[in-house]
Scaffold this motif. Structure first.
Motif, PDB file in Angstrom:
ATOM      1  N   ALA A   1       0.831  -1.220   0.000  1.00  0.00           N
ATOM      2  CA  ALA A   1       0.000   0.000   0.000  1.00  0.00           C
ATOM      3  C   ALA A   1       0.859   1.261   0.000  1.00  0.00           C
ATOM      4  O   ALA A   1       0.689   2.164   0.826  1.00  0.00           O
ATOM      5  CB  ALA A   1      -0.961  -0.012   1.187  1.00  0.00           C
ATOM      6  N   ASP A   2       1.798   1.319  -0.932  1.00  0.00           N
ATOM      7  CA  ASP A   2       2.743   2.436  -1.022  1.00  0.00           C
ATOM      8  C   ASP A   2       2.136   3.522  -1.911  1.00  0.00           C
ATOM      9  O   ASP A   2       2.131   3.418  -3.143  1.00  0.00           O
ATOM     10  CB  ASP A   2       4.070   1.943  -1.594  1.00  0.00           C
ATOM     11  CG  ASP A   2       5.170   2.994  -1.523  1.00  0.00           C
ATOM     12  OD1 ASP A   2       4.838   4.201  -1.521  1.00  0.00           O
ATOM     13  OD2 ASP A   2       6.348   2.612  -1.458  1.00  0.00           O
ATOM     14  N   ARG A   3       1.612   4.564  -1.299  1.00  0.00           N
ATOM     15  CA  ARG A   3       0.985   5.642  -2.066  1.00  0.00           C
ATOM     16  C   ARG A   3       2.018   6.406  -2.916  1.00  0.00           C
ATOM     17  O   ARG A   3       1.689   6.916  -3.991  1.00  0.00           O
ATOM     18  CB  ARG A   3       0.290   6.612  -1.117  1.00  0.00           C
ATOM     19  CG  ARG A   3      -0.883   6.001  -0.354  1.00  0.00           C
ATOM     20  CD  ARG A   3      -1.506   7.026   0.601  1.00  0.00           C
ATOM     21  NE  ARG A   3      -2.543   6.424   1.428  1.00  0.00           N
ATOM     22  CZ  ARG A   3      -3.822   6.310   1.064  1.00  0.00           C
ATOM     23  NH1 ARG A   3      -4.216   6.766  -0.114  1.00  0.00           N
ATOM     24  NH2 ARG A   3      -4.693   5.763   1.880  1.00  0.00           N
ATOM     25  N   ARG A   4       3.242   6.456  -2.436  1.00  0.00           N
ATOM     26  CA  ARG A   4       4.268   7.218  -3.150  1.00  0.00           C
ATOM     27  C   ARG A   4       4.570   6.603  -4.510  1.00  0.00           C
ATOM     28  O   ARG A   4       4.685   7.314  -5.520  1.00  0.00           O
ATOM     29  CB  ARG A   4       5.550   7.289  -2.311  1.00  0.00           C
ATOM     30  CG  ARG A   4       6.684   8.101  -2.944  1.00  0.00           C
ATOM     31  CD  ARG A   4       7.916   8.112  -2.038  1.00  0.00           C
ATOM     32  NE  ARG A   4       8.388   6.755  -1.763  1.00  0.00           N
ATOM     33  CZ  ARG A   4       9.155   6.054  -2.605  1.00  0.00           C
ATOM     34  NH1 ARG A   4       9.524   6.590  -3.763  1.00  0.00           N
ATOM     35  NH2 ARG A   4       9.544   4.834  -2.288  1.00  0.00           N
ATOM     36  N   THR A   5       4.715   5.270  -4.561  1.00  0.00           N
ATOM     37  CA  THR A   5       5.033   4.600  -5.821  1.00  0.00           C
ATOM     38  C   THR A   5       3.791   4.121  -6.563  1.00  0.00           C
ATOM     39  O   THR A   5       3.886   3.680  -7.708  1.00  0.00           O
ATOM     40  CB  THR A   5       5.937   3.390  -5.558  1.00  0.00           C
ATOM     41  OG1 THR A   5       5.220   2.424  -4.774  1.00  0.00           O
ATOM     42  CG2 THR A   5       7.207   3.809  -4.829  1.00  0.00           C
TER      43      THR A   5
END
Length: 438
Positions: free
Chosen positions: A183-187
């Motif tokens: 759940a990596d919003r940045r990538t």
């Protein structure tokens, strides 16, 4: 230190479950089973009483063995009409924090890939409080409804179930690795594809090549319940089940079943305490023994022997209408083999319809336990200590008062003996039952 006794409510999304006819009692509310607030209120009551869970039975066919017709079952509301139990669970989970939910699903008529997703979804929505009662079915009417000529032979159903279990376990446990969800919003990466795997299964009954559609839930695999007590059923339970349900009989018979189950679990490489055993029980209680007996006499006036005979005919796989009242009954059957064996132990090898009717004390073959809270609490403790059972599945009589009576009269007595929790522990259903995640 006294062992903590586990308690489940045992019910079904229908009018008449085990104790046939009691829906006619003026205080019974089971005809409200189609109303969601009936079930949410039920769940709140159970959690207030520190019940471990509610176990929801189910059946996919109609009881048409007696006289070869479904009419008596329909007339007496013997588990028909019956609605889907799984749809009740999210609503009951919303109004509770700790109550567990065991739900029956017949694997014979459930495609394993979609079923695995449904159980994962329920485990997510309940916060890890879901259990699955594994059944293979026993009604020809269910087989016909699903497009088959009839049900498979008893032992063949368990052989199919072994493969089914291997497949759904692979989906629950082997498709998504721990840590796959980032759940990596940045990538913009929700899950790591390298940690999500396709399950390849090719067996006698099923062929599947697919990844599980659900990310891992709190328990991954639901707590596994099973009720088989025949020789083949015991072997299946000892291999797969975490909780096993037994029907109430004489103490020596129950102890023998419990010992056999635990020995079989050891033979399968499991520990003897890897399984929690729940005994079916029907309880009528009050402030005093006399009050409980009066209540029982009141209930008994509403019990239906006709409805009980319909249910017994289906679960035993025998059409009793073909026999005179005192004619010995031939007991060969492909229905619930353990039920036939239990009835033979209770009524003797040459049992008759009269002997069977004598067993129907309160609209079922299950004789009720009657007494004050103190009397019932001591009975529960005695059975637990002498037979090695871990808990009880309490079938309803008149609802909701049967639940309220148990909570008011029996729970405090069990607590005073150190045999019942005074508060819930935290964690998933499995952690609550076993004190460990798996």
């Amino acid at each position: 230190m006294m062992k903590e006794i586990r308690i489940n409510a045992f019910d079904m999304n229908c009018v008449g479950h085990i104790q046939q006819g009691l829906w006619t009692h003026p205080r019974d509310q089971s005809t409200r089973y189609t109303q969601l607030d009936y079930w949410t209120d039920y769940a709140r009551r159970l959690e207030a009483g520190l019940f471990d869970g509610i176990f929801l039975a189910d059946v996919l066919g109609v009881y048409d063995v007696l006289g070869g017709s479904p009419d008596p079952a329909v007339r007496h509301a013997v588990q028909v009409p019956v609605n889907d139990p799984t749809l009740l669970i999210p609503a009951m989970a919303t109004v509770t924090r700790h109550l567990g939910f065991g739900v029956t699903a017949n694997l014979t008529y459930e495609q394993p890939f979609t079923f695995a997703r449904r159980m994962s979804t329920l485990d997510h929505l309940t916060g890890g409080r879901i259990g699955w009662n594994i059944v293979t079915g026993y009604l020809d009417s269910a087989a016909r409804a699903a497009g088959f000529a009839g049900q498979m032979a008893h032992d063949d159903r368990y052989d199919m179930a072994d493969e089914y279990m291997a497949l759904v376990r692979a989906l629950w446990e082997g498709s998504w690795e721990d840590g796959a969800v980032v759940a990596d919003r940045r990538t913009g990466t929700y899950a790591d594809p390298a940690k999500v795997h396709v399950v390849h299964h090719k067996g006698k009954q099923y062929t599947v090549d697919a990844m599980h559609l659900c990310e891992p839930s709190s328990q991954r695999t639901p707590v596994l319940y099973q009720a088989g007590a025949s020789a083949r059923g015991t072997r299946f339970a000892a291999t797969h089940a975490e909780c096993v349900f037994l029907n109430g009989q004489a103490q020596p018979a129950v102890k023998q079943q419990v010992d056999s189950l635990r020995s079989e679990a050891e033979a399968q490489g499991r520990s003897r305490d890897a399984i929690r055993v729940f005994l079916g029980a029907t309880i009528v209680t009050g402030r005093t023994d006399a009050e409980a007996r009066d209540k029982f006499e009141d209930y008994k006036r509403h019990a239906s022997s006709d409805g009980a005979l319909v249910h017994a005919a289906a679960s035993l796989g025998i059409d009793f209408s073909k026999y005179d009242i005192d004619e010995p009954i031939v007991t060969a059957s492909q229905a619930i083999v353990s039920n036939v064996e239990a009835m033979t132990r209770a009524a003797g090898p040459q049992w008759t319809r009269r002997k069977l009717l004598d067993q129907f004390v309160l609209g079922s073959r299950q004789k009720p336990w009657i007494g004050s809270g103190a009397t019932i609490a001591q009975m529960l403790v005695d059975w637990s200590e002498q037979c090695g059972v871990d808990g009880y599945n309490l079938s309803r009589t008149v609802v909701p008062e049967c639940v309220d009576d148990f909570i008011a009269h029996v729970v405090p007595e069990l607590q005073s003996r150190g045999a019942y929790k005074t508060r819930y522990s935290e964690g998933t259903l499995r952690e609550k039952l076993f004190g460990r995640p798996g």
